[in-house]
Scaffold this active site. Structure first.
Site, PDB file in Angstrom:
ATOM      1  N   ASP A 159       2.239 -12.185  -0.847  1.00 10.02           N
ATOM      2  CA  ASP A 159       2.587 -11.601  -2.142  1.00 10.02           C
ATOM      3  C   ASP A 159       4.097 -11.433  -2.292  1.00 10.02           C
ATOM      4  O   ASP A 159       4.857 -11.634  -1.337  1.00 10.02           O
ATOM      5  CB  ASP A 159       1.866 -10.255  -2.337  1.00 10.02           C
ATOM      6  CG  ASP A 159       1.933  -9.338  -1.117  1.00 10.02           C
ATOM      7  OD1 ASP A 159       2.658  -9.664  -0.146  1.00 10.02           O
ATOM      8  OD2 ASP A 159       1.271  -8.286  -1.122  1.00 10.02           O
ATOM      9  N   GLU A 192      -5.313  -4.561  -5.822  1.00 10.26           N
ATOM     10  CA  GLU A 192      -5.633  -3.146  -5.955  1.00 10.26           C
ATOM     11  C   GLU A 192      -7.126  -2.971  -6.225  1.00 10.26           C
ATOM     12  O   GLU A 192      -7.814  -3.943  -6.567  1.00 10.26           O
ATOM     13  CB  GLU A 192      -4.808  -2.551  -7.110  1.00 10.26           C
ATOM     14  CG  GLU A 192      -3.294  -2.628  -6.895  1.00 10.26           C
ATOM     15  CD  GLU A 192      -2.771  -1.608  -5.884  1.00 10.26           C
ATOM     16  OE1 GLU A 192      -3.570  -1.064  -5.090  1.00 10.26           O
ATOM     17  OE2 GLU A 192      -1.545  -1.349  -5.894  1.00 10.26           O
ATOM     18  N   HIS A 238      -6.115  -1.562  -0.587  1.00  7.28           N
ATOM     19  CA  HIS A 238      -5.700  -2.872  -1.101  1.00  7.28           C
ATOM     20  C   HIS A 238      -5.351  -3.852   0.010  1.00  7.28           C
ATOM     21  O   HIS A 238      -4.856  -3.472   1.066  1.00  7.28           O
ATOM     22  CB  HIS A 238      -4.572  -2.761  -2.137  1.00  7.28           C
ATOM     23  CG  HIS A 238      -3.225  -2.359  -1.628  1.00  7.28           C
ATOM     24  ND1 HIS A 238      -2.646  -1.153  -1.914  1.00  7.28           N
ATOM     25  CD2 HIS A 238      -2.313  -3.021  -0.870  1.00  7.28           C
ATOM     26  CE1 HIS A 238      -1.447  -1.098  -1.359  1.00  7.28           C
ATOM     27  NE2 HIS A 238      -1.219  -2.214  -0.717  1.00  7.28           N
ATOM     28  N   ASP A 271      -5.097   2.874  -0.266  1.00  5.45           N
ATOM     29  CA  ASP A 271      -6.195   2.838  -1.238  1.00  5.45           C
ATOM     30  C   ASP A 271      -7.112   1.637  -1.015  1.00  5.45           C
ATOM     31  O   ASP A 271      -7.953   1.324  -1.844  1.00  5.45           O
ATOM     32  CB  ASP A 271      -5.644   2.830  -2.677  1.00  5.45           C
ATOM     33  CG  ASP A 271      -4.802   1.586  -2.978  1.00  5.45           C
ATOM     34  OD1 ASP A 271      -4.617   0.736  -2.081  1.00  5.45           O
ATOM     35  OD2 ASP A 271      -4.323   1.456  -4.124  1.00  5.45           O
TER      36      ASP A 271
HETATM   37  C1  GLP Z   1       2.028  -3.411   0.806  1.00  5.38           C
HETATM   38  C2  GLP Z   1       1.686  -4.882   1.030  1.00  5.38           C
HETATM   39  C3  GLP Z   1       0.392  -5.051   1.784  1.00  5.38           C
HETATM   40  C4  GLP Z   1       0.379  -4.103   2.963  1.00  5.38           C
HETATM   41  C5  GLP Z   1       0.396  -2.680   2.492  1.00  5.38           C
HETATM   42  C6  GLP Z   1       0.424  -1.672   3.629  1.00  5.38           C
HETATM   43  O1  GLP Z   1       1.742  -2.895  -0.436  1.00  5.38           O
HETATM   44  N1  GLP Z   1       1.640  -5.665  -0.167  1.00  5.38           N
HETATM   45  O2  GLP Z   1       0.261  -6.410   2.200  1.00  5.38           O
HETATM   46  O3  GLP Z   1      -0.773  -4.322   3.732  1.00  5.38           O
HETATM   47  O4  GLP Z   1       1.505  -2.449   1.660  1.00  5.38           O
HETATM   48  O5  GLP Z   1       1.730  -1.411   4.044  1.00  5.38           O
HETATM   49  P1  GLP Z   1       2.107  -0.818   5.453  1.00  5.38           P
HETATM   50  O6  GLP Z   1       1.742  -1.862   6.437  1.00  5.38           O
HETATM   51  O7  GLP Z   1       3.575  -0.578   5.415  1.00  5.38           O
HETATM   52  O8  GLP Z   1       1.307   0.413   5.610  1.00  5.38           O
END
Ligand code: GLP
Length: 260
Positions: free
Chosen positions: A67, A143, A138, A136
């Site tokens: 992404d 989302e 995702h 949440d």
């Molecule tokens: C972001 C990314 C996700 C990731 C998530 C969790 O929003 N787009 O791919 O898995 O956050 O982030 P973290 O690994 O920092 O907890």
């Protein structure tokens, strides 16, 4: 059901997954790795960098990121292009042309999804997709409510996700409102899904994804539909799993030849 591996800490998780990827790359130098951003996959990238230093040649692999934010200026340090280049492209000595990230530029965004799907198709897809999970539930930036059939497209971030990610920016107002993200349908096409999660804050999302109802309300639950999904988590992230004892039992009795 996904295979759940409960490890001591994120360093152990990173080393385990990096070793597996390195073995796959040695067997197939043209391996395709799906990379994720966020803090979760960083121990894997450190593990891969250690493998590269130990002599594993990653230069033939191709990467596809999950992404990208929409509208950050080119070169912004928190754009996912910059993060992936910093954490993966440079440490592994990859040619930047082999590392694909969706186009989140204001000019390109309207066709970014279709172009990314086409690039994935033309390349022949992803062999192993690394995944984190949002609090949440995702996956990438899918989302809650995202269709399991969804393809790469523009999404609006939830306020929860913008708050979670505000730590990477000066303030929440600087966190983009939109993103371009692979869809759940795109992610489910990868050959092997490896989802990682660490810490208490991810325990609910992990329980929902691994053991909850398969539902668009919990995007992470899409992994239950995949034939080869591996979940690598620490004790804290595993703390709300109902069948944790069984996962530990299966892990202790895992055949040596099996790998992850
Ligand atoms: C972001 C990314 C996700 C990731 C998530 C969790 O929003 N787009 O791919 O898995 O956050 O982030 P973290 O690994 O920092 O907890």
């Amino acid at each position: 059901m996904a295979e759940v591996l409960i490890v001591k800490n994120k360093e152990e998780a990173g080393a385990l997954v990096a070793e597996h990827i390195a073995a796959k790359v040695k067997a197939n130098p043209a391996f395709t790795l799906g990379v994720a951003t966020g803090s979760t996959p960083l121990p894997v990238y450190r593990g891969l960098a250690a493998q590269a230093e130990a002599g594993v040649d990653f230069s033939g692999i191709t990467c596809f990121a999950l992404d990208e934010y929409v509208g950050l200026p080119a070169g912004h340090p928190e754009s996912y292009r910059a993060v992936v280049d910093r954490e993966v492209t440079e440490p592994l000595g990859l040619d930047v042309a082999r590392v694909n990230v969706p186009d989140g530029s204001a000019d390109g965004v309207q066709t970014a999804g279709e172009r990314y799907e086409e690039a994935l198709r033309a390349h022949g897809g992803v062999d192993l997709q690394l995944l984190g999970i949002g609090t949440d539930g995702h996956l990438a930036f899918n989302e809650p409510g995202s269709s399991f059939g969804s393809l790469t497209r523009v999404k609006t971030l939830t306020e929860q996700t913008r708050e979670d990610n505000a730590r990477f920016f000066d303030s929440i107002d600087d966190v983009p409102m939109h993103c371009v993200t692979q869809g759940l349908g795109t992610i489910l096409r990868a050959g092997h899904l490896v989802m990682l999660a660490f810490g208490e804050g991810k325990a609910d999302a992990v329980a929902g994804a691994v053991e909850g109802a398969v539902s668009a309300s919990m995007p992470g639950s899409a992994i239950q539909l995949h034939a080869h999904a591996t979940v690598v988590i620490d004790e804290a992230a595993a703390s709300k799993l109902k069948f944790a004892d069984y996962y530990r039992h299966a892990q202790r009795n895992k055949p040596d030849w099996q790998g992850i």
